[in-house]
Design an enzyme around this catalytic site. Structure first.
Site, short mmCIF file in Angstrom:
data_model
loop_
_atom_site.label_atom_id
_atom_site.label_comp_id
_atom_site.label_asym_id
_atom_site.label_seq_id
_atom_site.Cartn_x
_atom_site.Cartn_y
_atom_site.Cartn_z
N GLU A 31 70.18 17.74 39.61
CA GLU A 31 70.38 18.50 40.85
C GLU A 31 69.02 18.67 41.55
O GLU A 31 68.03 19.03 40.92
CB GLU A 31 70.95 19.87 40.50
CG GLU A 31 71.26 20.75 41.70
CD GLU A 31 71.88 22.09 41.28
OE1 GLU A 31 71.67 22.51 40.12
OE2 GLU A 31 72.56 22.71 42.11
N ARG B 161 74.59 21.62 31.74
CA ARG B 161 73.98 22.12 32.98
C ARG B 161 72.74 22.99 32.76
O ARG B 161 72.16 23.51 33.72
CB ARG B 161 75.03 22.93 33.76
CG ARG B 161 76.06 22.09 34.44
CD ARG B 161 75.46 21.30 35.60
NE ARG B 161 75.21 22.13 36.76
CZ ARG B 161 74.19 21.96 37.59
NH1 ARG B 161 73.29 21.03 37.39
NH2 ARG B 161 74.06 22.74 38.65
N TYR C 70 80.59 31.23 48.02
CA TYR C 70 79.58 30.51 47.27
C TYR C 70 79.45 29.04 47.74
O TYR C 70 80.44 28.35 47.93
CB TYR C 70 79.90 30.48 45.75
CG TYR C 70 78.96 29.55 45.07
CD1 TYR C 70 77.64 29.93 44.84
CD2 TYR C 70 79.33 28.24 44.77
CE1 TYR C 70 76.71 29.05 44.31
CE2 TYR C 70 78.41 27.35 44.24
CZ TYR C 70 77.11 27.76 44.02
OH TYR C 70 76.20 26.87 43.52
N HIS D 238 70.23 21.94 35.62
CA HIS D 238 70.31 22.83 36.77
C HIS D 238 69.03 22.71 37.60
O HIS D 238 67.94 22.79 37.05
CB HIS D 238 70.45 24.26 36.24
CG HIS D 238 70.97 25.25 37.22
ND1 HIS D 238 70.70 26.59 37.14
CD2 HIS D 238 71.77 25.11 38.30
CE1 HIS D 238 71.31 27.24 38.11
NE2 HIS D 238 71.96 26.36 38.83
N GLU E 262 75.04 26.32 33.17
CA GLU E 262 73.81 26.76 33.84
C GLU E 262 73.43 28.20 33.46
O GLU E 262 72.27 28.57 33.58
CB GLU E 262 73.91 26.60 35.36
CG GLU E 262 74.84 27.59 36.02
CD GLU E 262 75.00 27.35 37.51
OE1 GLU E 262 75.02 26.19 37.94
OE2 GLU E 262 75.11 28.34 38.25
N TRP F 163 81.58 35.78 40.27
CA TRP F 163 80.95 35.17 41.46
C TRP F 163 80.45 33.78 41.13
O TRP F 163 79.96 33.50 40.11
CB TRP F 163 79.77 36.02 41.97
CG TRP F 163 79.15 35.35 43.14
CD1 TRP F 163 79.62 35.31 44.43
CD2 TRP F 163 77.95 34.57 43.14
NE1 TRP F 163 78.79 34.54 45.22
CE2 TRP F 163 77.77 34.07 44.45
CE3 TRP F 163 77.03 34.20 42.15
CZ2 TRP F 163 76.69 33.24 44.81
CZ3 TRP F 163 75.96 33.41 42.48
CH2 TRP F 163 75.79 32.93 43.80
N ASP G 168 81.31 22.40 42.47
CA ASP G 168 81.03 23.55 41.60
C ASP G 168 82.12 24.61 41.78
O ASP G 168 82.27 25.17 42.86
CB ASP G 168 79.65 24.13 41.98
CG ASP G 168 79.12 25.10 40.92
OD1 ASP G 168 79.92 25.60 40.11
OD2 ASP G 168 77.90 25.36 40.94
N ARG H 223 76.87 16.99 46.24
CA ARG H 223 77.81 18.05 45.87
C ARG H 223 78.50 18.49 47.14
O ARG H 223 77.86 18.63 48.19
CB ARG H 223 77.03 19.20 45.24
CG ARG H 223 77.91 20.22 44.56
CD ARG H 223 77.10 21.40 44.03
NE ARG H 223 76.92 22.42 45.05
CZ ARG H 223 76.66 23.70 44.78
NH1 ARG H 223 76.55 24.11 43.52
NH2 ARG H 223 76.50 24.58 45.74
N GLU I 286 82.13 21.30 38.08
CA GLU I 286 81.19 22.17 37.36
C GLU I 286 81.75 23.59 37.19
O GLU I 286 82.42 24.10 38.09
CB GLU I 286 79.90 22.22 38.19
CG GLU I 286 78.86 23.17 37.65
CD GLU I 286 77.62 23.22 38.56
OE1 GLU I 286 77.49 22.35 39.45
OE2 GLU I 286 76.81 24.13 38.37
N HIS J 31 82.09 27.38 40.13
CA HIS J 31 81.33 28.62 39.98
C HIS J 31 82.11 29.71 39.23
O HIS J 31 82.21 30.85 39.68
CB HIS J 31 80.84 29.13 41.35
CG HIS J 31 79.40 29.55 41.30
ND1 HIS J 31 79.01 30.84 41.35
CD2 HIS J 31 78.26 28.83 41.19
CE1 HIS J 31 77.69 30.91 41.27
NE2 HIS J 31 77.21 29.70 41.16
N HIS K 128 72.97 19.22 47.89
CA HIS K 128 74.06 20.14 48.21
C HIS K 128 74.54 19.95 49.64
O HIS K 128 73.95 20.52 50.56
CB HIS K 128 73.59 21.59 48.09
CG HIS K 128 73.42 22.06 46.69
ND1 HIS K 128 73.56 23.38 46.34
CD2 HIS K 128 73.14 21.40 45.54
CE1 HIS K 128 73.36 23.52 45.04
NE2 HIS K 128 73.11 22.34 44.54
O1 EZ4 Z 1 74.53 29.84 41.81
O2 EZ4 Z 1 71.18 29.01 41.02
O3 EZ4 Z 1 74.95 24.70 40.57
N1 EZ4 Z 1 74.26 25.54 41.06
C1 EZ4 Z 1 74.53 26.83 41.12
C2 EZ4 Z 1 73.48 27.69 41.76
C3 EZ4 Z 1 73.51 29.11 41.22
C4 EZ4 Z 1 72.22 29.79 41.52
C5 EZ4 Z 1 72.16 31.18 40.90
O4 EZ4 Z 1 70.87 31.65 40.98
O5 EZ4 Z 1 75.58 27.25 40.69
O6 EZ4 Z 1 73.64 27.68 43.14
CO CO Z 2 76.46 25.76 39.43
#
Ligand code: EZ4
Ligand code: CO
Length: 408
Positions: A344, A288, A159, A317, A267, A408, A215, A147, A241, A217, A122
């Protein structure tokens, strides 16, 4: 091979983990991961109050039978709490079976299909200079895929951006220890304008070769996701993602019609059924799901075999809320299957690795589960006891414009 005990261990070496320790009459111990970020105690109770006594006396070698017994026998199917609890039992039983066989688990799953697993880390930064610093540090650490997440002008902490700023953290952890969730602000239009400029800058600096991931999210509507996928096409992403929540999987049809950016999703899913439309209609490219959240190795193997029929690969994940036990399970499975895509891998903190003694390794950008019998991870229960549980929650998102709750 009777099970004589099944015990839940909750520990918080920097962040919360729920583990299951299963022991057989011969003294063989298997470990499972039941960590569900922000809802840890619900899974701990499911195991402690409803499964532990059911497991005692069962044959530890009957993995498929135990899985079906817990899944069908519980009557109330699916859901993240149930499937994380079943996953912990399943992984512990695979650990035990491989220890009896005196083989690393991947051997029981068919043996190695590759020399190691391509991993991504990350990289993040509030702005471009911090992002570049973070990418450089990941490359120095040996990563061969990253990422990319950044701040968005006008928004505060969002995030995916390491909260300490200046790029010093590698183990981005969004859950915060507090009585109630923190709140973040969001503006999708500002995000959609900003992200392509970030990828343009990253490609200009690092060239075309480095695999880049992103991501979303769950924050976009299908048409917004289509816009982002299109605007990122020039930067050749490895994947985009969770572009949209996909509780309604047919909404991905619209995204697919508009963009060739590869899509990763799932995920938060926990069974093969959640993927029925996404996989059979080839609406995604990477799965994922985590072993930890999707019913363990038994269920993930079936899900990934289903994905393989449609040329869809694994992208399991692997944030730090998957414990080292769950990570090892993913690595054994990923090494064995043919349709592995990428793993990941954020790396756990030194404190976490005092409690969980791992034997997996990261070399030349590739992960390997190691060759110890079983999963290759043992938990130091005494060390774990020094880190008591602390309630922590993932943030809640609100629109900057009018404070409407947003995904979120
Ligand atoms: O937000 O694992 O791709 N990874 C993610 C993570 C999730 C967390 C939530 O607990 O999206 O960072
Ligand atoms: Co994610």
């Amino acid at each position: 091979m009777k099970i004589t005990s099944a015990d839940v261990i909750i520990t918080s070496p920097g962040r919360n983990f729920v583990s299951l320790r299963v022991e057989t009459e011969d003294g063989v111990v298997g470990w499972g991961d039941a960590t569900l970020n922000g809802r840890e105690l619900a899974v701990a109770s499911y195991l402690r109050d409803h499964l532990d006594s059911v497991l005692v006396g069962r044959d530890a070698s009957a993995i498929e039978d135990t899985w079906q017994y817990l899944y069908r026998g519980g009557y109330w199917r699916r859901g993240p709490v149930t499937m994380a609890a079943i996953a912990a039992v399943d992984v512990a039983l695979w650990d035990i079976k491989a220890k009896y066989a005196q083989m690393p688990l991947y051997q029981l799953l068919g043996g190695a299909s590759r020399t190691g697993l391509l991993a991504y880390g990350h990289a993040s930064g509030a702005d471009l200079p911090q992002l570049f610093e973070s990418i450089d540090r990941h490359l120095d650490a040996g990563y061969r895929a990253v990422r990319i997440q950044t701040g968005v002008p006008g928004l505060g902490q969002i995030y995916g951006v390491a909260a300490t700023g200046n790029g010093q953290r590698y183990d981005y952890e969004p859950a915060r220890a507090a009585a109630r969730p923190a709140e973040e602000q969001w503006d999708t239009r500002a995000y959609l304008r900003h992200v392509p400029t970030v990828f343009e800058a990253v490609r200009a600096k690092y060239g075309p070769e480095l695999p880049l991931l992103h991501d979303g999210h769950h924050r976009m509507t299908p048409i917004q996701a289509a816009q982002l996928g299109k605007s990122l096409e020039p930067y050749d992403l490895f994947w985009l993602e969770d572009c949209t929540p996909a509780e309604n999987p047919t909404s991905l049809r619209l995204v697919r019609q508009h963009t060739t950016t590869p899509l990763a999703l799932g995920e938060t899913f926990n069974t093969i059924w959640d993927y029925q439309t996404l996989i059979s209609e080839q609406l995604i490219d990477y799965v994922r799901s985590a072993v930890t959240h999707t019913g363990g190795i038994t269920a993930m193997r079936k899900l990934l075999d289903f994905a393989a029929m449609h040329q869809i690969k694994s992208g399991m994940h692997g944030p730090t809320d998957i414990s080292p036990i769950g990570m090892a399970a993913a690595l054994h499975l990923g090494l064995a299957i043919h349709n592995f895509g990428i793993q990941e891998y954020m790396r756990h903190s030194a404190q976490t690795l005092e409690v969980f003694q791992t034997s997996y390794r990261f070399e030349g950008g590739l992960l390997h589960p190691g060759d110890r019998p079983g999963l290759g991870v043992e938990m130091d229960v005494e060390a774990a006891a020094a880190f008591p549980y602390r309630g922590a929650y993932l943030p809640v998102n609100r629109l900057a414009l009018d404070a409407t709750v947003h995904d979120w």
